[in-house]
Design a protein around this motif. Structure first.
Motif, short mmCIF file in Angstrom:
data_model
loop_
_atom_site.label_atom_id
_atom_site.label_comp_id
_atom_site.label_asym_id
_atom_site.label_seq_id
_atom_site.Cartn_x
_atom_site.Cartn_y
_atom_site.Cartn_z
N LEU A 9 -24.19 44.46 12.69
CA LEU A 9 -22.78 44.26 12.38
C LEU A 9 -22.39 45.16 11.21
O LEU A 9 -23.05 45.17 10.18
CB LEU A 9 -22.50 42.81 12.00
CG LEU A 9 -22.51 41.80 13.13
CD1 LEU A 9 -22.32 40.39 12.58
CD2 LEU A 9 -21.38 42.11 14.09
N TYR A 10 -21.34 45.90 11.41
CA TYR A 10 -20.80 46.73 10.35
C TYR A 10 -19.46 46.14 9.96
O TYR A 10 -18.54 46.05 10.77
CB TYR A 10 -20.62 48.18 10.81
CG TYR A 10 -21.93 48.84 11.15
CD1 TYR A 10 -22.81 49.23 10.16
CD2 TYR A 10 -22.28 49.06 12.47
CE1 TYR A 10 -24.01 49.82 10.48
CE2 TYR A 10 -23.48 49.65 12.81
CZ TYR A 10 -24.35 50.03 11.80
OH TYR A 10 -25.54 50.62 12.11
N ARG A 11 -19.34 45.73 8.75
CA ARG A 11 -18.10 45.14 8.27
C ARG A 11 -17.21 46.24 7.72
O ARG A 11 -17.63 47.07 6.92
CB ARG A 11 -18.39 44.13 7.17
CG ARG A 11 -19.29 43.02 7.61
CD ARG A 11 -18.49 41.80 7.95
NE ARG A 11 -19.41 40.74 8.32
CZ ARG A 11 -19.20 39.96 9.35
NH1 ARG A 11 -18.14 40.13 10.10
NH2 ARG A 11 -20.04 39.00 9.62
N ASN A 12 -15.97 46.25 8.18
CA ASN A 12 -15.00 47.23 7.71
C ASN A 12 -14.25 46.61 6.53
O ASN A 12 -13.53 45.64 6.69
CB ASN A 12 -14.02 47.57 8.83
CG ASN A 12 -13.01 48.61 8.42
OD1 ASN A 12 -13.02 49.10 7.30
ND2 ASN A 12 -12.13 48.96 9.34
N PRO A 13 -14.38 47.17 5.34
CA PRO A 13 -13.67 46.59 4.20
C PRO A 13 -12.16 46.75 4.30
O PRO A 13 -11.41 46.05 3.64
CB PRO A 13 -14.23 47.36 3.00
CG PRO A 13 -14.75 48.62 3.55
CD PRO A 13 -15.19 48.33 4.95
N TRP A 14 -11.70 47.65 5.15
CA TRP A 14 -10.27 47.90 5.30
C TRP A 14 -9.70 47.26 6.56
O TRP A 14 -8.59 47.60 6.99
CB TRP A 14 -10.00 49.41 5.33
CG TRP A 14 -10.37 50.07 4.06
CD1 TRP A 14 -11.52 50.71 3.78
CD2 TRP A 14 -9.59 50.11 2.87
NE1 TRP A 14 -11.51 51.17 2.50
CE2 TRP A 14 -10.33 50.82 1.91
CE3 TRP A 14 -8.34 49.61 2.52
CZ2 TRP A 14 -9.86 51.04 0.63
CZ3 TRP A 14 -7.87 49.84 1.25
CH2 TRP A 14 -8.63 50.54 0.32
N ASP A 18 -5.83 47.61 8.04
CA ASP A 18 -5.59 48.34 9.28
C ASP A 18 -5.20 47.43 10.44
O ASP A 18 -5.00 47.91 11.55
CB ASP A 18 -6.83 49.13 9.68
CG ASP A 18 -7.07 50.31 8.76
OD1 ASP A 18 -6.10 50.76 8.13
OD2 ASP A 18 -8.22 50.78 8.69
N ALA A 19 -5.08 46.13 10.21
CA ALA A 19 -4.78 45.20 11.30
C ALA A 19 -3.40 45.46 11.91
O ALA A 19 -3.20 45.24 13.10
CB ALA A 19 -4.85 43.77 10.79
N TRP A 20 -2.46 45.96 11.14
CA TRP A 20 -1.11 46.21 11.66
C TRP A 20 -1.12 47.27 12.75
O TRP A 20 -0.25 47.28 13.62
CB TRP A 20 -0.18 46.65 10.53
CG TRP A 20 -0.55 47.95 9.91
CD1 TRP A 20 -1.39 48.16 8.87
CD2 TRP A 20 -0.09 49.25 10.31
NE1 TRP A 20 -1.49 49.49 8.58
CE2 TRP A 20 -0.71 50.19 9.45
CE3 TRP A 20 0.77 49.71 11.29
CZ2 TRP A 20 -0.48 51.55 9.56
CZ3 TRP A 20 0.99 51.07 11.39
CH2 TRP A 20 0.37 51.98 10.53
N ARG A 21 -2.11 48.15 12.76
CA ARG A 21 -2.17 49.21 13.76
C ARG A 21 -2.43 48.68 15.16
O ARG A 21 -2.09 49.32 16.15
CB ARG A 21 -3.27 50.22 13.42
CG ARG A 21 -3.01 50.95 12.13
CD ARG A 21 -4.20 51.84 11.81
NE ARG A 21 -4.13 52.33 10.47
CZ ARG A 21 -3.73 53.54 10.13
NH1 ARG A 21 -3.38 54.38 11.05
NH2 ARG A 21 -3.70 53.90 8.87
N LYS A 22 -3.06 47.51 15.26
CA LYS A 22 -3.39 46.93 16.56
C LYS A 22 -2.33 45.93 17.02
O LYS A 22 -2.47 45.33 18.07
CB LYS A 22 -4.75 46.25 16.48
CG LYS A 22 -5.87 47.25 16.28
CD LYS A 22 -7.21 46.56 16.25
CE LYS A 22 -8.34 47.53 16.14
NZ LYS A 22 -8.40 48.25 14.90
N HIS A 23 -1.28 45.74 16.25
CA HIS A 23 -0.21 44.81 16.62
C HIS A 23 0.53 45.36 17.84
O HIS A 23 0.74 46.57 17.95
CB HIS A 23 0.75 44.63 15.45
CG HIS A 23 1.66 43.47 15.62
ND1 HIS A 23 2.83 43.55 16.31
CD2 HIS A 23 1.55 42.19 15.21
CE1 HIS A 23 3.43 42.37 16.30
NE2 HIS A 23 2.67 41.53 15.63
#
Length: 64
Positions: A9-14, A18-23
């Motif tokens: 598992l690679y955790r993305n600190p951002w 960046d969640a708005w990009r997948k909205h």
């Protein structure tokens, strides 16, 4: 049976930033449909106008 090893598992600190990009609002199809609001209605209205004008008001020759 042994379970296959899970990928690391690679955790993305951002991820939250960046969640708005997948909205859904920012998806490609939505962006194009909302880029020109009313464009579809305008194209239909203009096409109807041009067809009606050409059918109803036929030119009678080359007078100026």
């Amino acid at each position: 049976m042994a379970n296959p090893p899970s990928p690391p598992l690679y955790r993305n600190p951002w991820a939250k930033a960046d969640a708005w990009r997948k909205h859904p609002v920012f998806q490609q199809r939505s962006m194009f449909s909302k880029m020109f609001p009313g464009f579809g209605i305008a194209v239909v209205a203009f096409t109807t106008y041009v067809v009606a004008e050409n059918m109803l008001f036929k030119s009678e020759g080359g007078h100026h």
